[in-house]
Write a protein that holds these residues in place. Sequence first.
Motif, short mmCIF file in Angstrom:
data_model
loop_
_atom_site.label_atom_id
_atom_site.label_comp_id
_atom_site.label_asym_id
_atom_site.label_seq_id
_atom_site.Cartn_x
_atom_site.Cartn_y
_atom_site.Cartn_z
N ARG A 1 27.41 48.19 40.83
CA ARG A 1 28.07 46.98 40.33
C ARG A 1 29.54 46.95 40.72
O ARG A 1 30.06 45.89 41.09
N GLU B 1 32.99 40.71 45.70
CA GLU B 1 33.19 39.37 45.14
C GLU B 1 34.66 39.06 44.95
O GLU B 1 35.13 37.95 45.29
N ARG B 2 35.44 40.01 44.40
CA ARG B 2 36.88 39.78 44.21
C ARG B 2 37.59 39.56 45.55
O ARG B 2 38.50 38.73 45.65
N ALA C 1 30.03 35.11 44.48
CA ALA C 1 29.00 36.05 44.05
C ALA C 1 27.80 36.01 44.99
O ALA C 1 27.23 37.06 45.34
N ARG D 1 31.20 43.92 42.79
CA ARG D 1 32.32 43.17 42.21
C ARG D 1 33.56 43.24 43.09
O ARG D 1 34.32 42.27 43.18
#
Length: 211
Positions: A137, A144-145, A163, A141
């Motif tokens: 995860r 995604e950031r 996402a 993430r």
Amino acid sequence: MTGPRVDKRVERGQHSRRAILDRAMDIASVEGLESLSVRRLAAELELSKSGVFAQFGSKEELQLATVRAAVEVYVDKVVRPARRAPAGIRRVRALCESWLAYAREPVFPGGCFFLSVAAEFDARPGRVRDAVAAARRDWQRLYERTIDEARELGEITPETDAAQLAFELDALARGGGQDALLHDDPQLYDRVRTALLVRLRSVATDSALLD
């Protein structure tokens, strides 16, 4: 005046722990975390079983420590190199390239550590599964950031779902990496690189940034 003395026992203990975890990561990447045992590691590293056990206390703690060590390696080999790229879509691409280099080298004999152990624990509830899932995860993430940042900088089209794009880039890399390892065909990494670049070009506001 000299600096503080280092307790030789502490130093030896740290060295032993590092050696154990290095070997544990290599074994787990090929055979899985369940293959780890105090007896095996002690024999392979010519250490006492009591000494190895004292470092971790249980098989589960050894597995968890191995996952944490693999996270540190991942950050060092994948995340830090990618962060050297300029913020924006070039950093997104750098994440792709950095992961491919990590898998293709390979850093571990079994390829990507987390692809290997995720398949082993994906349907087995418990602390080890939670640790592996948390590491995955965190990576998704980060992707995604980084995509969000590129979009805010105007280098990725505003309608792009960060996402979804992160999921697609990660899935392309994982699938291609697994096939490259299974078929012992490094050229498949080149196909993965091409697919990732095509997908990034499809959302770039200036494709020249990807040249």
